[in-house]
Design a protein around this motif. Structure first.
Motif, PDB file in Angstrom:
ATOM      1  N   ALA A 115     -45.291 122.532 -48.765  1.00  0.00           N
ATOM      2  CA  ALA A 115     -45.394 123.291 -47.532  1.00  0.00           C
ATOM      3  C   ALA A 115     -45.595 124.771 -47.814  1.00  0.00           C
ATOM      4  N   ARG A 116     -44.921 125.274 -48.844  1.00  0.00           N
ATOM      5  CA  ARG A 116     -45.100 126.680 -49.187  1.00  0.00           C
ATOM      6  C   ARG A 116     -46.530 126.943 -49.640  1.00  0.00           C
ATOM      7  N   ARG A 117     -47.058 126.039 -50.462  1.00  0.00           N
ATOM      8  CA  ARG A 117     -48.378 126.275 -51.028  1.00  0.00           C
ATOM      9  C   ARG A 117     -49.465 126.124 -49.978  1.00  0.00           C
TER      10      ARG A 117
ATOM     11  N   THR B 210     -48.271 124.262 -44.477  1.00  0.00           N
ATOM     12  CA  THR B 210     -48.430 123.187 -43.501  1.00  0.00           C
ATOM     13  C   THR B 210     -47.149 123.013 -42.697  1.00  0.00           C
ATOM     14  N   TRP B 211     -47.261 122.225 -41.658  1.00  0.00           N
ATOM     15  CA  TRP B 211     -46.132 121.902 -40.810  1.00  0.00           C
ATOM     16  C   TRP B 211     -45.429 120.665 -41.347  1.00  0.00           C
TER      17      TRP B 211
ATOM     18  N   VAL C  71     -40.682 128.621 -37.350  1.00  0.00           N
ATOM     19  CA  VAL C  71     -41.311 128.522 -36.032  1.00  0.00           C
ATOM     20  C   VAL C  71     -41.607 127.054 -35.763  1.00  0.00           C
ATOM     21  N   PHE C  72     -41.711 126.725 -34.492  1.00  0.00           N
ATOM     22  CA  PHE C  72     -41.862 125.337 -34.084  1.00  0.00           C
ATOM     23  C   PHE C  72     -43.166 125.153 -33.315  1.00  0.00           C
ATOM     24  N   GLY C  73     -43.686 123.968 -33.380  1.00  0.00           N
ATOM     25  CA  GLY C  73     -44.905 123.628 -32.666  1.00  0.00           C
ATOM     26  C   GLY C  73     -44.931 122.144 -32.370  1.00  0.00           C
TER      27      GLY C  73
ATOM     28  N   GLN D 231     -42.291 121.914 -37.573  1.00  0.00           N
ATOM     29  CA  GLN D 231     -41.806 123.233 -37.927  1.00  0.00           C
ATOM     30  C   GLN D 231     -42.438 123.696 -39.229  1.00  0.00           C
ATOM     31  N   ARG D 232     -42.431 125.009 -39.430  1.00  0.00           N
ATOM     32  CA  ARG D 232     -42.875 125.567 -40.698  1.00  0.00           C
ATOM     33  C   ARG D 232     -42.218 126.919 -40.899  1.00  0.00           C
TER      34      ARG D 232
END
Length: 548
Positions: free
Chosen positions: A113-115, A118-119, A176-178, A186-187
């Motif tokens: 996710a860091r790289r 992505t969510w 943050v959420f989506g 989240q991401r």
């Protein structure tokens, strides 16, 4: 529109960071006893001695298990300590866990996710909170508010940097959420600085303005799609005094996170003024936990938890604890509630005599209260558990806490000794399912037609101290977790909730009672009965059942 969700491609039980902590040594009764001595500040501890009989409590038991997890890479469930907390038995349980095969994942979802930025999916507990937050229009029902008073030679620039450092080190605070295809996601986001409102309240009416600001933080919700559900207010309240208000949504925060937040701010401030090195950031993140939870809680492990919950709710619904009917109103009244230190110490002593904790003694007291109110044979009590059994979670801010259903004896004929013994066993049985998010499990059971009508009448939480202190270079930080009062909307739907904080002397907190269940004046009678139940649980002999 959120981006593509990164799904795991194979099993992972622990992160690379946790695996590096595995020790080659095997736990022994002597090594566990040494940890007991360090945590409790004792000179000696026998290998067959009960942790609770020598003064340990549930918070310290969790600390012991965290220390042992860091040493050996496995964590014994808290339920096992409630069954037998001797060093010999705990060491044996750890060795058995170490000997079990543990599947490993080739890569970490967090590093992916860091790289790729992505969510990732929410944890199961977050999904419930997200749904309730959206249903209430993002109101401030789930805000956790803290007030930090810093006195002395405080550097405001370093303090602002410390707040930013804390958010940077704890990814949950910059989440943050989506939504993607109707699913909440989240991401983590990179922030130059969190939201920090600065004001000067040294005027004559500064105290009133600060109270108004606190009220605003309680009421103002978050747009979790627009930014992280975290904000700060930095106010100068005297020439040598600053106040920081912290507002964090429960979806990224729980009771244990409050102490972690204070530790992070104090450490970061000391670093910013040149008095301490920068500490290492936790390598385990909340996304790791959410991924672990979704991979682990399935198959037979999931079914085992569902069987346990089904057993707890299989009885007829608990008698209504209040004098009214279970209406549809969600308005609750919050009132202060205290238990004096003398009662707490007696209850703690009695619990230790039964090889258990003050927490169990408090649950037993609530059952005594229920027996006095409505009698019956069993009651469901909803209790809050820390749910930080996965190694690595002890240093991470996030929404880990879970609710457990304790199905327990509530017959008026039980004396204090028997009630405490039975409650100890009932709580230990419930703790076996600490990792299972309650709302998710209830939804699965409802699909099978199980337990829909059986819900608790009482909710209970024992939290870390509301008031905590941290030493700072040139000053001191005094923190307080702020509670609401008066009438508020409570989406939990429990007729009665007791939330207590483990203060240095006694217990202090609040009670919540649903107005639809308690007609005017009825709860005052119940409060006196609850106080009598506390007195009774510290006495000997058979109970004297009072009339309603």
């Amino acid at each position: 529109m959120a981006g593509r969700i990164e799904e795991p491609d194979c099993a992972r039980v622990e992160t690379d960071a946790v695996r590096t902590q595995l020790a080659h040594s095997r736990p022994t009764a002597a090594s566990v006893a040494a940890v007991y001595r360090d945590v409790l500040g004792l000179h000696d501890c026998a290998e067959d001695e009960s942790f609770f009989r020598i003064g340990g409590d549930s918070f310290q038991a969790a600390l012991v298990l965290a220390v042992l997890a860091r040493c050996h890479g496995v964590r014994l469930p808290l339920a096992e300590m409630y069954r037998d907390s001797s060093p010999a038995t705990v060491a044996k349980g750890l060795r058995e866990l170490m000997d079990r095969p543990r599947p490993r994942l080739r890569r970490s979802i967090t590093s992916l996710a860091r790289r790729r930025r992505t969510w990732v999916p929410l944890s199961m507990s977050q999904e419930s909170l997200y749904a309730m937050d959206r249903a209430t229009g993002g109101a401030g029902l789930f805000n956790n508010i803290g007030r930090l008073k810093l006195c002395g030679d405080i550097d405001p620039g370093a303090l602002r940097q410390a707040l930013a450092d804390t958010v940077r080190r704890q990814p949950a605070l910059r989440t943050v959420f989506g939504e993607e295809d109707g699913r909440p996601v989240q991401r983590f986001v990179e922030q130059d600085a969190p939201q920090i409102d600065v004001c000067d309240l040294r005027a004559e009416n500064g105290a009133a303005l600060l109270r108004r600001c606190v009220r605003e933080q309680h009421l103002r919700g978050f747009d979790m799609h627009a930014g992280p559900p975290v904000r700060f207010v930095l106010a100068r309240t005297a020439d040598r005094e600053w106040t920081v208000l912290t507002a964090v949504h429960h979806i990224v925060f729980d009771g244990m996170s409050q102490s972690l937040l204070l530790d992070e701010i104090a450490q970061a401030y000391a670093h910013r003024v040149g008095a301490a090195p920068e500490g290492p950031a936790p390598e385990f993140t909340y996304a790791d936990f959410a991924h672990w939870q979704r991979y682990t809680l399935r198959g037979e492990r999931l079914e085992e938890h569902l069987r346990g919950l089904a057993e707890a709710v299989r009885h007829t619904p608990s008698p209504i604890i209040g004098d009214g009917a279970l209406g549809k109103g969600y308005t609750s009244r919050i009132r202060p509630f205290e238990v004096e230190d003398a009662i707490v110490q007696k209850l703690r002593y009695r619990a230790a005599g039964h090889d258990t904790t003050l927490f169990v003694g408090l649950v037993a007291t609530l059952l005594e209260f229920a027996a006095r109110r409505v009698g019956g044979t069993r009651q469901l009590v909803a209790v809050q558990a820390a749910n930080r059994g996965l190694p690595g979670t002890e240093d991470v801010i996030g929404c880990f806490s879970n609710t457990l259903y304790v199905s327990a004896e509530a017959r008026p004929s039980l004396d204090p000794e028997e009630r405490l013994t039975r409650t100890r066993d009932d709580v230990a049985r419930a703790l076996l399912h600490e990792e299972m998010p309650l709302d998710y499990a209830l939804g699965l059971l409802a699909e099978r037609g199980v337990g829909g009508a059986c819900r608790p009448q009482i909710g209970f939480a024992l939290q870390p101290p509301r008031h905590q202190t941290r030493e700072l270079p040139g000053g001191v930080l005094e923190a307080e977790y702020l509670l609401q009062s008066g009438d508020t909307v409570d989406p939990t739907n429990f007729p009665f909730v007791l939330e207590l904080f483990a203060e240095p002397r006694g217990l202090a907190g609040v009670s919540h009672h649903r107005l639809a269940v308690w007609p005017e004046g009825a709860f005052e009678v119940a409060e006196r009965q609850l106080a009598a139940a506390f007195e009774h649980m510290t006495l000997t002999g058979r109970p004297s059942v009072t009339e309603r």
